[in-house]
Design an enzyme around this catalytic site. Structure first.
Site, short mmCIF file in Angstrom:
data_model
loop_
_atom_site.label_atom_id
_atom_site.label_comp_id
_atom_site.label_asym_id
_atom_site.label_seq_id
_atom_site.Cartn_x
_atom_site.Cartn_y
_atom_site.Cartn_z
CB CYS A 69 -0.93 0.02 1.21
SG CYS A 69 -0.06 0.23 2.79
CG ASP A 95 15.79 26.18 -30.86
OD1 ASP A 95 16.07 26.36 -29.66
OD2 ASP A 95 16.34 26.80 -31.77
CB CYS A 130 4.49 -0.31 1.81
SG CYS A 130 3.29 -1.47 2.49
CG ASP A 141 11.98 31.14 -31.29
OD1 ASP A 141 12.29 32.34 -31.21
OD2 ASP A 141 12.56 30.32 -32.02
CG ASP A 164 14.12 29.60 -28.34
OD1 ASP A 164 14.48 30.77 -28.54
OD2 ASP A 164 13.63 28.87 -29.21
#
Length: 735
Positions: A16, A630, A19, A418, A634
């Protein structure tokens, strides 16, 4: 890509969310470990070490927590390793369920069908129930023990207490005092819990199928040249520098460069483009793509974890093992959940007992409260949706770095694009060819004028073929596309910043700027000048062409708008997302591209280092900003935005700046990524709501004695399955 001091571990034995939280807490407080993240849905731990990695330390800590860990298999070293945790877990749970069911059915028949309450029947039920309780259910006692050692409580604690209460009381009434027996309650309860764990494991396996599919793309063997012979070897034995032979229809095993031969390759798994790509000597080929008709040899350059496919798989695995910020809420609730349930169960027993109810009624209500409430569903709510969402994205060529970018993308209301290479193709192309005079001479047809245009292009391309200028390349490519022959050029001369000149078939050809015409005493006719101004107003670069000292025409070149750009902007408007274009180009060019794309707001003449400042300005206006670029030029803007979306180039998977990477370099995937993120977050919120709603309703129902303990166990088990199945619906959604 993962750093060298980050390691992934497969975790066995978690039942669960508690754990996972216990292991995570113990790892995070260990010296030498910078951070640790344990994902219950993927059965994985991602550990970042402060210094040198120490795998043994992690294995030991996990063992002391009551679970087992092993370093995850090296990527691409073999298909069999991947997914073995989930597959093994599913098979184990199935076998235990079958055994538990086979032992429980006789108990149910004796107690509920035949209603045989004789001493012999009770002893048989005690024996069969004992095997279920202490063999099938041993894990719950083991988990409880380690939970106490770690000063915590989890699902194991709840199930162990609830079933022990029912089974223990039945033993007492069988051998010591008179009273009812509830062996079927404890046996069915464990059986239903195991059933739930089996269904949960199967569903978790389906959620993680995306990585299995990616792994399945890889070739298993490679045909290499060694010692003058061609031999087939396992892909794991391929070394950098090996010469690999590829025949028609074969998968390319690793990444490399073609050194001989020619073919076309299906690269749809990388680019999304259905048409095969031609490959000649010197071209790069990507592993897992499929060769079509020809044969060729290539030299292996990237193998193992360095291949494009391996990078994609690593990216997706890291994303699926991550946590979204919303997960903190679920983790906080889970950490207090079990102790709160224990308290409610004890109060339920006391209230029932001291209000005049029988001990048996109080005990059954106590047991029902314990087993109806479990943090499993809460723990699975977020990670299963992230697994399915990121996996679905990977299948579409959309790589999402993890839960955090998913959650941010859901809130985006402004996308900044861009211009160059993002909204536009990034490559100058010829858009217009105008000859002078602009109309056909008397007696000539329109076809003759068209031929004159092509001849003008042929002259320009023949001359520009000798130039290295980017605009010259655009003119040459246009001529190649028109299948024109290049003419012989004599006396070629290039003047930097001005233009080029030369002789073709005895005619003096000059191509260049207005200054170049003026220098050569050539005047541009009024009509041609008007057309030139019109083209420049559209943001195009216009090149003058003169023949024998007289203006002959114009060629306009521009970085053209992508075909999908305007539909993408229109779609974003429908989604009520603002679009902004940012570029270093001048106002005229920027205005022309923005108008063509349908973008109302654009920022022109912005230098690369200033783009991040413009992003910050938009953020100060209260906008949640995604930047699309890109990923290289950028990078600062991508990092400063709330969400960076990097346009890939097929092989640029390792872009660090983007929270989302669009492998296919397709603008339409910007909209898909945002829609997928919104769908995934919607599923996460639904899962959290139903997990909390279930417990909010289930606990009071059990406390009021309206639910038998064994049915409470079944309901608890199915709650986890329902959360996983809800996440799996993402696979069916279109975006």
């Amino acid at each position: 890509m993962p750093e060298n001091n980050k390691k992934s571990f497969d975790i066995h034995g978690m039942h669960c969310a508690s754990c996972a939280l216990t292991i995570e807490k113990n790892l995070n407080k260990a010296p030498g470990i910078k951070s640790a993240n344990v994902n219950y849905a993927t059965n994985k731990a991602t550990v970042e070490f402060a210094g040198a990695s120490d795998e043994k330390q992690v294995v030991d800590i996990v063992k002391q927590s009551g679970y087992h860990a092993m370093p995850s298999g090296e990527l691409m070293s073999g298909h069999e390793h991947h997914g073995t945790v989930t597959a093994g877990e599913s098979a184990k749970e199935r076998n235990l369920f079958i055994l538990s069911l086979a032992l429980s059915l006789p108990i149910v028949i004796l107690s509920m069908v035949l209603r045989d309450m004789s001493f012999t029947s009770r002893v048989v039920q005690a024996m069969l129930g004992g095997i279920v309780q202490f063999y099938v259910g041993f894990r719950f006692y083991r988990g409880t023990y380690y939970g106490l050692r770690n000063k915590t409580a989890n699902m194991d604690t709840l199930v162990a207490l609830g079933t022990s209460a029912a089974y223990g009381y039945s033993l007492v009434t069988t051998f010591l005092i008179s009273g009812e027996v509830f062996f079927e309650t404890s046996a069915l309860l464990i059986t239903f819990v195991i059933l739930g764990k089996w269904l949960e494991a199967k569903a978790k396996g389906k959620a993680g199928q995306a990585i299995k599919k990616l792994m399945g793309l890889q070739a298993k063997t490679a045909r290499v040249e060694r010692a003058g012979e061609e031999i087939d070897i396992p892909i794991g034995e391929v070394a950098v520098g090996d010469v690999i032979i590829i025949r028609p229809g074969e998968k390319i095993p690793v990444d490399g460069q073609v050194i001989a031969g020619y073919s076309s390759v299906d690269e749809s798994m990388i680019s999304g483009e259905s048409l095969p790509v031609e490959k000649n000597m010197g071209d790069f080929v990507v592993g897992a793509t499929v060769n079509k008709t020809g044969s060729f040899k290539f030299r292996a350059e990237k193998i193992g974890a360095d291949t494009v496919l391996a990078q994609i798989i690593a990216f997706v695995e890291n994303a699926q093992g991550s946590k979204a910020p919303i997960q903190k809420f679920a983790d906080t609730v889970s950490s207090y959940f079990v102790p709160a349930v224990l308290l409610i169960a004890i109060l339920t027993f006391l209230i029932w007992f001291f209000s005049g109810a029988s001990f048996v009624s109080a005990l059954m209500a106590f047991t029902a409260v314990l087993v109806i409430a479990c943090p499993c569903a809460l723990g699975l709510a977020t990670p299963t949706a992230i697994i399915v969402g990121t996996g679905r994205g990977a299948e579409q060529g959309i790589l999402i770095r993890g839960g955090e970018p998913l959650q941010i993308a859901d809130k985006i209301n402004c996308v900044v694009f861009d211009k160059t290479g993002t909204l536009t193709s990034g490559q100058p192309a010829v858009t217009d060819i105008l000859n002078f005079p602009p109309t056909p001479p008397p007696g000539e047809s329109g076809e003759a004028s068209q031929a004159q245009n092509l001849n003008l292009l042929q002259l320009a391309a023949s001359l520009e073929k000798n130039s290295e200028h980017p605009l010259a390349e655009a003119i040459v490519n246009k001529a190649k596309a028109a299948r024109l022959n290049f003419l012989l050029v004599d006396g070629f001369k290039a003047e930097p910043g001005m233009g080029v000149s030369g002789q073709i078939n005895g005619h003096a050809i000059l191509i260049g700027t207005d200054k170049f015409l003026t220098k050569n005493r050539i005047t541009l006719p009024t009509e041609l000048g008007r057309q030139k101004s019109r083209l420049e107003d559209e943001g195009k670069t216009v090149i003058n062409i003169a023949i024998d000292s007289a203006a002959a025409g114009l060629v306009a070149v521009a970085d053209t708008l992508r075909a999908e750009a305007k539909p993408v902007i229109d779609q974003l408007k429908k989604e009520k997302i603002k679009s902004v274009m940012i570029t270093g180009d001048n106002q005229l060019t920027a205005a022309a591209i923005a108008k063509a794309a349908g973008i109302d707001i654009f920022l022109a003449e912005v230098m690369p280092e200033k783009k991040a400042e413009q992003i910050a300005r938009l953020q100060r206006q209260g906008l949640k900003v995604a930047m699309v670029g890109d990923g290289i030029n950028d990078a600062p803007a991508l990092v400063s935005a709330d969400l960076g979306i990097a346009m890939g180039r097929g092989t640029d998977i390792a872009l660090e700046a983007g929270g989302i990477i669009l492998v296919k370099n397709d603008l339409r995937d910007v909209v898909k990524a945002i829609k997928l993120s919104r769908l995934t977050m919607k599923k996460i919120k639904q899962n959290l709501f139903w997990a909390l709603f279930y417990n909010s309703v289930g606990i009071p129902v059990a406390a009021f004695g309206l639910l038998k303990a064994e049915y409470a166990g079944l309901a608890m088990a199915l709650s986890s399955v329902s959360v996983v199945l809800n996440s799996l619906w993402l696979k069916r959604k279109k975006f």
